[in-house]
Design a protein around this motif. Structure first.
Motif, PDB file in Angstrom:
ATOM      1  N   PRO A 113      21.301  51.501 -89.275  1.00  0.00           N
ATOM      2  CA  PRO A 113      20.053  51.495 -88.507  1.00  0.00           C
ATOM      3  C   PRO A 113      19.843  52.772 -87.704  1.00  0.00           C
ATOM      4  O   PRO A 113      20.594  53.752 -87.830  1.00  0.00           O
ATOM      5  CB  PRO A 113      20.257  50.292 -87.582  1.00  0.00           C
ATOM      6  N   TYR A 114      18.871  52.736 -86.854  1.00  0.00           N
ATOM      7  CA  TYR A 114      18.509  53.834 -85.965  1.00  0.00           C
ATOM      8  C   TYR A 114      19.734  54.336 -85.192  1.00  0.00           C
ATOM      9  O   TYR A 114      20.550  53.555 -84.702  1.00  0.00           O
ATOM     10  CB  TYR A 114      17.446  53.343 -84.988  1.00  0.00           C
ATOM     11  N   GLY A 115      19.854  55.661 -85.093  1.00  0.00           N
ATOM     12  CA  GLY A 115      20.835  56.256 -84.198  1.00  0.00           C
ATOM     13  C   GLY A 115      22.271  56.215 -84.655  1.00  0.00           C
ATOM     14  O   GLY A 115      23.175  56.507 -83.869  1.00  0.00           O
ATOM     15  N   MET A 116      22.512  55.894 -85.930  1.00  0.00           N
ATOM     16  CA  MET A 116      23.888  55.810 -86.426  1.00  0.00           C
ATOM     17  C   MET A 116      24.116  56.735 -87.624  1.00  0.00           C
ATOM     18  O   MET A 116      24.935  56.450 -88.495  1.00  0.00           O
ATOM     19  CB  MET A 116      24.258  54.372 -86.771  1.00  0.00           C
ATOM     20  N   GLY A 117      23.382  57.846 -87.650  1.00  0.00           N
ATOM     21  CA  GLY A 117      23.635  58.860 -88.657  1.00  0.00           C
ATOM     22  C   GLY A 117      23.241  58.469 -90.060  1.00  0.00           C
ATOM     23  O   GLY A 117      23.913  58.838 -91.029  1.00  0.00           O
ATOM     24  N   ARG A 118      22.105  57.804 -90.213  1.00  0.00           N
ATOM     25  CA  ARG A 118      21.721  57.329 -91.568  1.00  0.00           C
ATOM     26  C   ARG A 118      21.211  58.432 -92.474  1.00  0.00           C
ATOM     27  O   ARG A 118      21.022  58.224 -93.659  1.00  0.00           O
ATOM     28  CB  ARG A 118      20.687  56.205 -91.447  1.00  0.00           C
ATOM     29  N   GLN A 159      24.917  46.804 -82.378  1.00  0.00           N
ATOM     30  CA  GLN A 159      25.462  46.414 -81.077  1.00  0.00           C
ATOM     31  C   GLN A 159      25.490  47.615 -80.123  1.00  0.00           C
ATOM     32  O   GLN A 159      25.610  48.764 -80.553  1.00  0.00           O
ATOM     33  CB  GLN A 159      26.879  45.864 -81.257  1.00  0.00           C
ATOM     34  N   ALA A 160      25.456  47.343 -78.841  1.00  0.00           N
ATOM     35  CA  ALA A 160      25.406  48.398 -77.835  1.00  0.00           C
ATOM     36  C   ALA A 160      26.596  49.339 -77.924  1.00  0.00           C
ATOM     37  O   ALA A 160      26.478  50.534 -77.625  1.00  0.00           O
ATOM     38  CB  ALA A 160      25.331  47.778 -76.444  1.00  0.00           C
ATOM     39  N   GLN A 210      22.593  56.565 -72.832  1.00  0.00           N
ATOM     40  CA  GLN A 210      21.303  57.250 -72.699  1.00  0.00           C
ATOM     41  C   GLN A 210      20.411  57.017 -73.924  1.00  0.00           C
ATOM     42  O   GLN A 210      19.182  57.030 -73.804  1.00  0.00           O
ATOM     43  CB  GLN A 210      21.506  58.756 -72.467  1.00  0.00           C
ATOM     44  N   THR A 211      21.015  56.799 -75.082  1.00  0.00           N
ATOM     45  CA  THR A 211      20.221  56.473 -76.268  1.00  0.00           C
ATOM     46  C   THR A 211      19.510  55.139 -76.081  1.00  0.00           C
ATOM     47  O   THR A 211      18.313  55.008 -76.376  1.00  0.00           O
ATOM     48  CB  THR A 211      21.105  56.428 -77.515  1.00  0.00           C
ATOM     49  N   LEU A 212      20.239  54.151 -75.604  1.00  0.00           N
ATOM     50  CA  LEU A 212      19.634  52.841 -75.380  1.00  0.00           C
ATOM     51  C   LEU A 212      18.583  52.905 -74.277  1.00  0.00           C
ATOM     52  O   LEU A 212      17.517  52.284 -74.398  1.00  0.00           O
ATOM     53  CB  LEU A 212      20.723  51.823 -75.028  1.00  0.00           C
TER      54      LEU A 212
END
Length: 302
Positions: free
Chosen positions: A63-68, A92-93, A99-101
């Motif tokens: 998903p978003y923010g995990m280097g896809r 999961q957090a 800061q991303t969240l």
């Protein structure tokens, strides 16, 4: 009309072909330091190996923010001939910097909708599903926040919602929230990792919602996967839920790729398929790989 949204455009569900319904070409997380899936050449080789084994499509749940690496996906699909479906959503957090969240507060559903309808950043690739995650036997405030946003994005777009169940647990809590409180139809929800918690009663109760049941990650150490999966899948088929089943590889670290010495995506077709066919029959297993993913990940896009 229902279509599966791939990174190269929407296709008919029946055109998806033999599909790995849950896997990762790229993935990066602070929980997996030094084990990143972040090599386009290795991803290309893995897709080629999957194609050579008879595979035609992969649903990437990163998903978003995990280097896809969404910008790389259209080219990989064209080069290898493997259809790719990309996820938006949030894990999961623990997989994100605070800061991303914080940057997503108040606009999470908007981000999901944008990636499903306008594309991911400037890549031009559209997401085709929303991936969220529960906790171990519970839903914490982060999970409720992300699932609420996922439900809002589903209602706006029609997109399917795929759920990481932590160690396979919490399926009924997830369904109570998504389908009960938030109004997502059961057949638009895919529950992942059910093989990791092979409770036949919970599996049947979850299936009664109409959701899709994903058994993914075969050959993983310390999970009830290869040796329990045929029994669990057969029990669901015998209970009348054989038409709700999905299978995936869930490669999450570099060493698990077949091109790096692990089982990788081809294992799903070379080993898991014949083992399941011996238990369930070739006809049903063929439908699980060829027909079910197209139905599970198709949407009447809005």
């Amino acid at each position: 009309m229902s279509r599966v949204r791939t990174v190269l455009g929407d296709i008919r569900p029946e055109d998806l072909g033999v599909c790995d319904a849950h896997d990762h070409l790229f993935l990066r997380s602070p929980r997996l330091p030094g084990q990143e899936l972040d090599d386009p050449a290795a991803a290309r080789a893995e897709l080629a190996a999957f194609r050579a084994a008879g595979g035609a499509a992969v649903v990437q749940w990163t998903p978003y923010g995990m280097g896809r690496r969404a910008a790389d996906l259209p080219g990989l699909s064209r080069t290898t001939g493997v259809r790719l479906v990309c996820a938006t959503g949030l894990h999961q957090a623990a997989h994100y910097a605070p800061q991303t969240l914080d940057s997503l507060r108040g606009r999470l559903a908007e981000v999901f909708v944008s990636e499903l309808t306008d594309g991911i950043g400037s890549t031009g690739a559209l997401a085709g599903l929303i991936k969220v995650a529960g906790g171990f036997h519970a839903l914490d405030p982060h999970a409720r926040w992300t699932m609420t946003a996922a439900a809002e994005a589903h209602h706006a777009t029609g997109a399917p919602v795929a759920v990481h169940l932590e160690l396979g647990t919490g399926a009924l809590d997830v369904l109570d929230l998504l389908c009960g409180e938030l109004g997502v139809p059961g057949d638009r929800v895919i529950l992942g990792h059910l093989n990791r918690f092979p409770d036949p009663v919970v599996h049947r109760q979850a299936a009664a919602s109409g959701c899709w049941l994903a058994f993914d990650g075969p050959s993983r150490a310390q999970h009830a996967t290869d040796w329990r999966m045929p029994e669990a899948v057969r029990a669901l088929a015998d209970a009348g839920f054989g038409d709700r089943l999905l299978l995936g590889g869930d490669t999450v670290v570099a060493g698990a790729r077949s091109v790096d010495g692990g089982p990788g995506m081809p294992y799903l077709l070379r080993r898991a398929w014949p083992r399941l066919a011996a238990e369930l029959g070739e006809e049903l297993v063929g439908r699980i790989f060829r027909e079910h993913p197209g139905r599970a990940f198709a949407a009447d896009w809005r």
